[in-house]
Motif scaffolding. Structure first.
Motif, short mmCIF file in Angstrom:
data_model
loop_
_atom_site.label_atom_id
_atom_site.label_comp_id
_atom_site.label_asym_id
_atom_site.label_seq_id
_atom_site.Cartn_x
_atom_site.Cartn_y
_atom_site.Cartn_z
N SER A 1 0.85 -1.20 0.00
CA SER A 1 0.00 0.00 0.00
C SER A 1 0.89 1.25 0.00
O SER A 1 2.10 1.15 0.25
CB SER A 1 -0.90 0.03 1.24
OG SER A 1 -0.12 0.22 2.40
N GLY A 2 0.26 2.39 -0.22
CA GLY A 2 1.00 3.65 -0.12
C GLY A 2 1.50 3.84 1.30
O GLY A 2 2.62 4.30 1.52
N MET A 3 0.69 3.46 2.28
CA MET A 3 1.12 3.61 3.68
C MET A 3 2.28 2.67 4.01
O MET A 3 3.14 3.01 4.83
CB MET A 3 -0.06 3.38 4.64
CG MET A 3 -0.92 4.61 4.87
SD MET A 3 -0.03 6.18 5.11
CE MET A 3 0.94 5.87 6.59
N ILE B 1 5.25 4.57 2.71
CA ILE B 1 5.59 5.73 3.54
C ILE B 1 6.21 5.28 4.87
O ILE B 1 7.29 5.73 5.25
CB ILE B 1 4.32 6.60 3.77
CG1 ILE B 1 3.92 7.25 2.44
CG2 ILE B 1 4.53 7.64 4.86
CD1 ILE B 1 2.50 7.81 2.40
N TYR C 1 -0.94 14.03 3.78
CA TYR C 1 -1.98 13.01 3.79
C TYR C 1 -2.26 12.54 5.24
O TYR C 1 -1.32 12.31 6.01
CB TYR C 1 -1.55 11.83 2.90
CG TYR C 1 -2.43 10.63 3.07
CD1 TYR C 1 -3.79 10.71 2.79
CD2 TYR C 1 -1.93 9.41 3.53
CE1 TYR C 1 -4.63 9.63 2.98
CE2 TYR C 1 -2.76 8.32 3.71
CZ TYR C 1 -4.11 8.43 3.43
OH TYR C 1 -4.93 7.36 3.62
N GLU D 1 5.51 16.34 0.80
CA GLU D 1 4.44 15.87 -0.09
C GLU D 1 4.11 17.08 -0.95
O GLU D 1 3.71 18.12 -0.42
CB GLU D 1 3.25 15.46 0.77
CG GLU D 1 2.11 14.84 0.00
CD GLU D 1 0.97 14.45 0.95
OE1 GLU D 1 1.13 13.49 1.72
OE2 GLU D 1 -0.05 15.15 0.94
N ASN E 1 -1.74 17.06 -0.03
CA ASN E 1 -3.12 16.56 0.09
C ASN E 1 -3.71 17.12 1.38
O ASN E 1 -3.20 16.79 2.45
CB ASN E 1 -3.06 15.03 0.14
CG ASN E 1 -4.41 14.37 0.19
OD1 ASN E 1 -5.43 15.04 0.22
ND2 ASN E 1 -4.42 13.05 0.23
N ASP F 1 6.63 12.29 -1.24
CA ASP F 1 5.45 11.56 -1.70
C ASP F 1 5.04 12.15 -3.05
O ASP F 1 4.62 13.31 -3.13
CB ASP F 1 4.32 11.71 -0.65
CG ASP F 1 3.09 10.88 -1.01
OD1 ASP F 1 2.88 10.59 -2.21
OD2 ASP F 1 2.33 10.52 -0.09
N THR G 1 2.68 10.89 -5.11
CA THR G 1 1.42 10.27 -5.51
C THR G 1 0.59 11.14 -6.45
O THR G 1 0.07 10.67 -7.45
CB THR G 1 0.59 9.94 -4.24
OG1 THR G 1 1.33 9.02 -3.45
CG2 THR G 1 -0.77 9.35 -4.58
N PHE G 2 0.44 12.42 -6.11
CA PHE G 2 -0.45 13.30 -6.89
C PHE G 2 0.07 13.56 -8.30
O PHE G 2 -0.70 13.84 -9.21
CB PHE G 2 -0.65 14.65 -6.17
CG PHE G 2 -1.75 14.65 -5.15
CD1 PHE G 2 -2.13 13.48 -4.51
CD2 PHE G 2 -2.42 15.83 -4.81
CE1 PHE G 2 -3.15 13.48 -3.56
CE2 PHE G 2 -3.44 15.84 -3.87
CZ PHE G 2 -3.80 14.66 -3.24
N SER H 1 1.63 6.15 -3.44
CA SER H 1 0.48 5.28 -3.33
C SER H 1 0.13 4.94 -4.78
O SER H 1 -0.40 5.79 -5.51
CB SER H 1 -0.69 6.00 -2.66
OG SER H 1 -1.86 5.22 -2.86
N THR I 1 -2.06 2.98 -5.56
CA THR I 1 -3.51 2.81 -5.51
C THR I 1 -4.21 3.86 -6.37
O THR I 1 -5.31 3.65 -6.85
CB THR I 1 -3.98 2.99 -4.04
OG1 THR I 1 -3.10 2.25 -3.19
CG2 THR I 1 -5.40 2.59 -3.83
N LYS I 2 -3.51 5.01 -6.54
CA LYS I 2 -4.13 6.16 -7.21
C LYS I 2 -3.81 6.12 -8.70
O LYS I 2 -4.17 5.18 -9.37
CB LYS I 2 -3.65 7.45 -6.54
CG LYS I 2 -3.61 7.39 -5.01
CD LYS I 2 -4.96 7.15 -4.39
CE LYS I 2 -4.83 7.11 -2.87
NZ LYS I 2 -5.98 6.50 -2.24
N ALA J 1 -1.67 -0.51 -3.48
CA ALA J 1 -0.24 -0.82 -3.63
C ALA J 1 0.59 0.43 -3.40
O ALA J 1 0.06 1.55 -3.41
CB ALA J 1 0.04 -1.35 -5.04
N LEU K 1 -8.71 8.67 -4.91
CA LEU K 1 -8.48 9.66 -5.97
C LEU K 1 -7.70 8.98 -7.10
O LEU K 1 -7.19 7.88 -6.93
CB LEU K 1 -7.69 10.86 -5.41
CG LEU K 1 -6.31 10.58 -4.80
CD1 LEU K 1 -5.19 10.85 -5.80
CD2 LEU K 1 -6.09 11.43 -3.56
#
Ligand SMILES: Cc1ncc(COP(=O)(O)O)c(C=O)c1O
Length: 402
Positions: A86-88, A91, A112, A155, A159, A184, A186-187, A206, A208-209, A219, A338
């Motif tokens: 996961s993203g977590m 991190i 986040y 980040e 977020n 991070d 992710t965005f 993450s 996942t996004k 993931a 997201l």
């Protein structure tokens, strides 16, 4: 194959993927195997001792995941990547790799909610201290550095308020004090921003996004120097059991092929939505780095090759107005995630950032009227019409109150 000369869209499709030597299959097979056979005991011992490269047990890696990790490392321009559950996991794993008992980490302010929660609840139980600093202000970051500070955690865009941080200048400052910089991404995804090229040491995601992009996988990834990634594979992901699985790796490999197409569309539609909202009488404040009104618009143009698909905004009338607005949406869905094809909205103060105490939330600009919108891949006119019909009742309330 020489992957160096490929541009991003080509690399997304071809890097780490070659036709199967036996069958010619263009799409790679998924390898679900947990165990791997060795020709003799010495070969097995050499792999487990790290003297020889190889995969020996599914908790430490797998051929399908390895192909994906190779691709992510190339996309981020890093030496190596690690796929995790996961993203977590990415991190927490990256932070735990660079922090130990007695260490201190400086974290950007509006981060986040899960990262905030890890740093303020779990990490302190293991003797790790955190301070949140306004990382748009280099002097504030320098002031927050203590003799025991080891990591600067960023980040950007953040977020949910889309604050843009200067990765290059913050990395220079952090390195002058011997700190490791973790970003991070992710965005943005590597399609729009490459923190390692700007001086950061480690990138976390993450997946996942946007990287997977279809809302059907959880993931994460960590990208950085080979030695650090090897340590995390063996001693963090392996020991904590935070491994990715082959099926999800396959889905991400598939999703990545259209990352460029998707990100271009997300950015284009988000910009149109941001411009529409900026002119709307029911909107109090808007956060989108592509607008010239955004305080770090010039930095965003230098650092990012696109402004991303997230638009955050405050409606007039606080929590009540924010909730009645999202309840009135018909196309956009109320959801915690997201980066999906569907337009997703959420109310950070009561959803993703609920774990941050109210006083701190306000200080991080996460007000009761704030909404985060993840622009989907639907026709943007349909998204805007949906926003319009849900905002209309707020205009009458605003007029009645003024
Ligand atoms: C910026 C950011 N980083 C990390 C995460 C955590 O990712 P995951 O849910 O995959 O653990 C999220 C989740 O929303 C996020 O928005």
């Amino acid at each position: 194959m020489d992957t160096k000369k490929w541009r991003m869209d080509t690399s997304l499709i071809h890097t780490g993927q070659e036709p199967c030597q036996k069958t010619g299959a263009v799409v790679s097979a998924v390898v679900p195997a947990v165990a791997y056979a060795f020709t003799d005991a010495e070969a097995a011992a050499a792999v487990v001792a790290g003297e020889k490269e190889g995969i020996y047990y599914g908790r430490y890696g797998n051929p399908t995941i390895a192909a994906l990790e190779a691709k992510i490392a190339v996309l981020e321009n890093g030496e190596a990547a690690l796929g995790v559950s996961s993203g977590m996991a990415a991190i927490s794993g990256a932070l735990l790799a660079f922090l130990k008992q007695g260490d201190h980490v400086i974290c950007t302010r509006d981060v986040y909610g899960g990262s905030y929660k890890f740093l303020t609840s779990l990490a302190p139980r293991y003797g790790i201290a955190v301070d949140f600093a306004d990382c748009t202000d280099l002097a504030a970051v320098e002031q927050a550095i203590r003799p025991d500070t080891r990591v600067l955690y960023l980040e950007t865009p953040s977020n949910p308020c889309l604050t843009i941080l200067d990765i290059e200048r913050l990395s220079e400052l952090a390195h002058a004090h011997g700190l490791t910089v973790i970003v991070d991404n992710t965005f943005m995804t590597p399609y729009l921003q490459k923190p390692l090229e700007l001086g950061a040491d480690v990138v976390v995601h993450s997946a996942t996004k946007y990287l997977n992009g279809h809302g059907d996988v959880i993931a994460g990834f960590i990208v950085g120097k080979r030695e650090a990634i090897q340590f995390m594979r063996k001693h963090i992901m392996g020991d904590l059991g935070q491994n990715l699985n082959a099926w999800d790796a396959f889905l991400i490999l598939r999703g990545l092929k259209t990352l460029g197409l998707r990100m271009r569309q997300h950015c284009q539609s988000a910009e149109q939505i941001a411009r529409y909202l900026e002119a709307h009488p029911a909107i109090e404040r808007i956060y989108y780095p592509g607008l010239s009104s955004h305080p770090q618009h010039e930095l965003a143009k230098r650092q990012m090759s696109g402004m991303g698909g997230i638009v955050s905004f405050e409606v007039k009338g606080g929590a009540q107005a924010a909730k009645s607005f999202i309840n009135a949406l018909r196309l956009a869905m109320i959801s915690f995630s997201l980066g999906d094809p569907e337009t997703l909205v959420q109310h950070p103060a009561s959803m993703t950032h609920f774990s941050i105490p109210p006083e701190e939330r306000e200080a991080f600009q996460i007000t009761e009227g704030l909404i985060r919108l993840s622009t989907g891949l639907e026709d943007v006119s349909d998204i805007i019409e949906d926003l319009e019909q849900a905002l209309r009742p707020l205009v009458s309330t605003v007029k009645a109150g003024s």
